[in-house]
Design a protein around this motif. Structure first.
Motif, PDB file in Angstrom:
ATOM      1  N   PHE A  40      42.214  47.532  28.447  1.00 58.04           N
ATOM      2  CA  PHE A  40      42.237  46.455  27.321  1.00 58.04           C
ATOM      3  C   PHE A  40      41.288  46.418  26.254  1.00 58.04           C
ATOM      4  CE2 PHE A  40      39.571  41.875  26.205  1.00 58.04           C
ATOM      5  CZ  PHE A  40      40.557  41.917  25.527  1.00 58.04           C
ATOM      6  N   TYR A  41      41.433  46.063  25.056  1.00 55.63           N
ATOM      7  CA  TYR A  41      41.228  46.846  24.225  1.00 55.63           C
ATOM      8  C   TYR A  41      41.237  45.264  22.457  1.00 55.63           C
ATOM      9  CZ  TYR A  41      42.612  51.338  25.481  1.00 55.63           C
ATOM     10  OH  TYR A  41      42.885  52.826  26.287  1.00 55.63           O
ATOM     11  N   VAL A  42      39.479  45.332  22.370  1.00 57.09           N
ATOM     12  CA  VAL A  42      39.516  44.047  21.139  1.00 57.09           C
ATOM     13  C   VAL A  42      39.469  45.296  19.577  1.00 57.09           C
ATOM     14  CG1 VAL A  42      37.941  42.464  20.089  1.00 57.09           C
ATOM     15  CG2 VAL A  42      38.234  43.213  23.180  1.00 57.09           C
ATOM     16  N   ARG A  62      58.599  48.698  15.129  1.00 53.13           N
ATOM     17  CA  ARG A  62      57.332  48.304  15.199  1.00 53.13           C
ATOM     18  C   ARG A  62      57.562  46.347  15.734  1.00 53.13           C
ATOM     19  NH1 ARG A  62      52.717  48.807  10.309  1.00 53.13           N
ATOM     20  NH2 ARG A  62      53.454  49.733   9.809  1.00 53.13           N
ATOM     21  N   LEU A  63      56.599  46.015  16.615  1.00 51.35           N
ATOM     22  CA  LEU A  63      56.851  44.958  16.472  1.00 51.35           C
ATOM     23  C   LEU A  63      55.628  43.936  16.746  1.00 51.35           C
ATOM     24  CD1 LEU A  63      57.403  45.176  20.480  1.00 51.35           C
ATOM     25  CD2 LEU A  63      59.051  44.684  19.340  1.00 51.35           C
ATOM     26  N   ALA A  64      54.395  44.656  16.473  1.00 53.14           N
ATOM     27  CA  ALA A  64      53.034  43.802  16.228  1.00 53.14           C
ATOM     28  C   ALA A  64      51.833  44.317  15.627  1.00 53.14           C
ATOM     29  CB  ALA A  64      52.743  42.596  17.306  1.00 53.14           C
ATOM     30  N   THR A  65      51.182  43.776  14.698  1.00 54.71           N
ATOM     31  CA  THR A  65      50.023  44.820  13.993  1.00 54.71           C
ATOM     32  C   THR A  65      48.774  43.968  14.378  1.00 54.71           C
ATOM     33  OG1 THR A  65      51.198  45.539  12.851  1.00 54.71           O
ATOM     34  CG2 THR A  65      49.307  45.504  12.096  1.00 54.71           C
ATOM     35  N   ARG A  66      47.713  44.384  15.056  1.00 55.15           N
ATOM     36  CA  ARG A  66      46.843  42.920  14.635  1.00 55.15           C
ATOM     37  C   ARG A  66      45.157  44.030  15.029  1.00 55.15           C
ATOM     38  NH1 ARG A  66      49.935  43.608  19.485  1.00 55.15           N
ATOM     39  NH2 ARG A  66      50.295  41.794  20.910  1.00 55.15           N
ATOM     40  N   GLY A  67      44.510  43.144  13.642  1.00 60.83           N
ATOM     41  CA  GLY A  67      42.921  43.268  12.848  1.00 60.83           C
ATOM     42  C   GLY A  67      42.296  42.898  13.245  1.00 60.83           C
ATOM     43  N   PRO A  68      41.749  43.012  12.638  1.00 59.67           N
ATOM     44  CA  PRO A  68      39.513  42.787  13.315  1.00 59.67           C
ATOM     45  C   PRO A  68      39.501  41.613  14.533  1.00 59.67           C
ATOM     46  CG  PRO A  68      39.691  43.897  11.333  1.00 59.67           C
ATOM     47  CD  PRO A  68      41.184  43.201  11.644  1.00 59.67           C
ATOM     48  N   GLY A  69      39.222  41.830  15.696  1.00 59.96           N
ATOM     49  CA  GLY A  69      39.338  40.299  16.468  1.00 59.96           C
ATOM     50  C   GLY A  69      40.677  40.224  17.640  1.00 59.96           C
ATOM     51  N   GLY A  70      41.610  40.678  16.671  1.00 56.78           N
ATOM     52  CA  GLY A  70      42.948  41.796  17.829  1.00 56.78           C
ATOM     53  C   GLY A  70      43.057  41.712  18.818  1.00 56.78           C
ATOM     54  N   THR A  71      43.486  41.135  20.309  1.00 57.18           N
ATOM     55  CA  THR A  71      43.220  42.249  21.481  1.00 57.18           C
ATOM     56  C   THR A  71      44.560  42.885  21.472  1.00 57.18           C
ATOM     57  OG1 THR A  71      44.233  40.393  22.954  1.00 57.18           O
ATOM     58  CG2 THR A  71      41.460  40.441  22.365  1.00 57.18           C
ATOM     59  N   PHE A  72      45.038  43.661  22.588  1.00 59.85           N
ATOM     60  CA  PHE A  72      45.699  44.259  23.044  1.00 59.85           C
ATOM     61  C   PHE A  72      45.818  45.189  24.839  1.00 59.85           C
ATOM     62  CE2 PHE A  72      44.798  47.025  19.737  1.00 59.85           C
ATOM     63  CZ  PHE A  72      44.299  49.109  20.404  1.00 59.85           C
ATOM     64  N   GLY A  73      46.567  45.267  25.218  1.00 56.89           N
ATOM     65  CA  GLY A  73      46.621  45.585  26.761  1.00 56.89           C
ATOM     66  C   GLY A  73      46.256  44.336  27.310  1.00 56.89           C
ATOM     67  N   ASP A  74      45.891  42.942  26.756  1.00 53.75           N
ATOM     68  CA  ASP A  74      45.352  42.199  27.989  1.00 53.75           C
ATOM     69  C   ASP A  74      46.100  41.782  29.376  1.00 53.75           C
ATOM     70  OD1 ASP A  74      46.583  41.548  26.211  1.00 53.75           O
ATOM     71  OD2 ASP A  74      45.876  39.442  25.789  1.00 53.75           O
ATOM     72  N   ILE A  75      47.222  42.204  29.449  1.00 48.58           N
ATOM     73  CA  ILE A  75      47.582  41.780  30.781  1.00 48.58           C
ATOM     74  C   ILE A  75      48.192  42.777  31.174  1.00 48.58           C
ATOM     75  CG2 ILE A  75      50.734  41.753  31.518  1.00 48.58           C
ATOM     76  CD1 ILE A  75      50.960  40.152  28.478  1.00 48.58           C
ATOM     77  N   ASP A  94      38.184  51.524  14.826  1.00 48.85           N
ATOM     78  CA  ASP A  94      37.493  51.323  16.055  1.00 48.85           C
ATOM     79  C   ASP A  94      38.096  49.897  16.822  1.00 48.85           C
ATOM     80  OD1 ASP A  94      35.968  53.221  14.717  1.00 48.85           O
ATOM     81  OD2 ASP A  94      34.261  52.197  14.287  1.00 48.85           O
ATOM     82  N   ALA A  95      37.958  49.870  18.402  1.00 52.82           N
ATOM     83  CA  ALA A  95      38.111  49.563  18.998  1.00 52.82           C
ATOM     84  C   ALA A  95      36.999  49.112  20.639  1.00 52.82           C
ATOM     85  CB  ALA A  95      39.607  49.660  19.648  1.00 52.82           C
ATOM     86  N   LEU A  96      37.286  48.637  20.835  1.00 53.67           N
ATOM     87  CA  LEU A  96      36.664  48.454  21.938  1.00 53.67           C
ATOM     88  C   LEU A  96      37.285  48.010  23.365  1.00 53.67           C
ATOM     89  CD1 LEU A  96      33.654  45.451  21.331  1.00 53.67           C
ATOM     90  CD2 LEU A  96      33.355  47.757  21.360  1.00 53.67           C
ATOM     91  N   ARG A  97      36.740  48.649  24.302  1.00 56.97           N
ATOM     92  CA  ARG A  97      37.789  49.148  25.439  1.00 56.97           C
ATOM     93  C   ARG A  97      37.024  48.741  26.854  1.00 56.97           C
ATOM     94  NH1 ARG A  97      38.535  52.790  30.036  1.00 56.97           N
ATOM     95  NH2 ARG A  97      40.723  53.562  29.900  1.00 56.97           N
TER      96      ARG A  97
END
Length: 126
Positions: A40-42, A62-75, A94-97
């Motif tokens: 999961f990433y922040v 392209r389906l979506a774009t996420r900026g600072p504070g957004g998340t992906f991979g949570d599912i 940068d992202a937190l993994r």
């Protein structure tokens, strides 16, 4: 961060030590459609976009774009399903993994973490 707003300070501290900060260059692929759902990433500074299709075949939507504070991979943390999209860094970012195994270990100790992420997943699907 709204995702973890309902967690107390002790739980947040336990969660924070499980994240790894990663730098991505512009255009770098974080993961590809069909890859194992292992993290999961922040988003920190920068943006990341989700794509479906194959750039090799000339189809890349392209389906979506996420900026600072957004998340992906949570599912992937909750379902252990393969990735449904490809995610790439739009710019140097940068992202937190949070790796899935670490997440599951933490959830065994702090079930509220799973509830916070699950609430985000369900909100994103609405």
């Amino acid at each position: 961060m709204p995702l973890f707003a309902g967690l107390d300070r002790v739980t947040l501290a336990k969660l924070a030590v499980h994240f790894e900060r990663i730098r991505f260059e512009a255009g770098e692929v974080v993961f590809r459609e069909g890859d194992p759902g292992d993290a999961f990433y922040v988003v920190l500074p920068g943006t990341f976009s989700d794509y479906v299709g194959s750039p090799d075949a000339g189809v890349d939507t392209r389906l979506a774009t996420r900026g600072p504070g957004g998340t992906f991979g949570d599912i992937a943390l909750l379902s252990n399903r393969p990735r449904s999209t490809t995610v790439r860094a739009d710019v140097a970012a940068d992202a937190l993994r949070l790796e899935r195994g670490r997440f599951l270990g933490l959830v065994a100790q702090e079930p509220a973490v799973a509830l916070a992420i699950a609430a985000t997943c369900w909100a994103a699907e609405d």
